[in-house]
Design a protein around this motif. Structure first.
Motif, short mmCIF file in Angstrom:
data_model
loop_
_atom_site.label_atom_id
_atom_site.label_comp_id
_atom_site.label_asym_id
_atom_site.label_seq_id
_atom_site.Cartn_x
_atom_site.Cartn_y
_atom_site.Cartn_z
N TRP A 83 -33.72 68.52 -41.95
CA TRP A 83 -34.62 67.37 -41.86
C TRP A 83 -35.20 67.22 -40.47
CZ3 TRP A 83 -36.88 65.39 -45.75
CH2 TRP A 83 -36.26 65.32 -46.98
N LYS A 84 -34.39 67.41 -39.45
CA LYS A 84 -34.87 67.24 -38.07
C LYS A 84 -36.04 68.18 -37.80
CE LYS A 84 -33.33 67.32 -33.29
NZ LYS A 84 -32.22 67.59 -32.38
N ASP A 85 -35.90 69.43 -38.19
CA ASP A 85 -36.97 70.40 -37.97
C ASP A 85 -38.20 70.12 -38.83
OD1 ASP A 85 -35.55 71.96 -36.08
OD2 ASP A 85 -34.40 72.85 -37.72
N ARG A 86 -37.99 69.74 -40.06
CA ARG A 86 -39.12 69.48 -40.95
C ARG A 86 -39.89 68.23 -40.57
NH1 ARG A 86 -41.14 73.36 -42.41
NH2 ARG A 86 -40.15 73.94 -40.53
N ALA A 88 -40.03 66.95 -37.42
CA ALA A 88 -40.46 66.98 -36.02
C ALA A 88 -41.97 66.83 -35.86
CB ALA A 88 -39.94 68.24 -35.35
N SER A 99 -39.09 60.89 -28.92
CA SER A 99 -37.74 60.36 -28.88
C SER A 99 -37.53 59.30 -29.96
CB SER A 99 -37.44 59.77 -27.50
OG SER A 99 -38.35 58.70 -27.23
N GLY A 102 -36.68 61.16 -33.27
CA GLY A 102 -35.45 61.95 -33.34
C GLY A 102 -34.26 61.11 -33.52
#
Length: 102
Positions: A83-86, A88, A99, A102
């Protein structure tokens, strides 16, 4: 072993990513890999219709190799499709601070 014998595909095949995330060795057709960032032979096996049975049999006969592919596939999904990468790019699209997203 999970087999994704798609002959036609439109975009990313969620079933391939789900199988990889579950640490399952995957044998996929070239069409099933559309839009998925993997290295054949490292994260999964790629086989056309004529090669599928042999690829599946090779993994059923070599549990160590099957496990290696499953673990590598899981690592790839975690590194590339979490999820974090998708999400971003969403901060930039929405004009938010990185920030805050994230």
């Amino acid at each position: 072993v999970v087999v994704a014998p798609l002959r036609f595909a439109h975009g990313v095949c969620p079933a391939v990513l789900e199988a990889m995330a579950m640490v399952r060795p995957v044998v996929a057709s070239p069409a099933a890999l559309a839009g998925i960032d993997v290295t054949p032979g490292v994260h999964l096996l790629v086989a056309d219709a004529a090669e599928e049975a042999d690829a599946v049999a090779s993994l059923l006969g070599d549990r160590r190799r099957a496990r290696e592919l499953g673990l590598a596939g899981r690592a790839r999904v975690e590194a590339r499709y979490g999820w974090k990468d998708r999400l971003a790019p969403l901060a930039g699209i929405l004009g938010c601070e990185a920030s805050a997203a994230g």
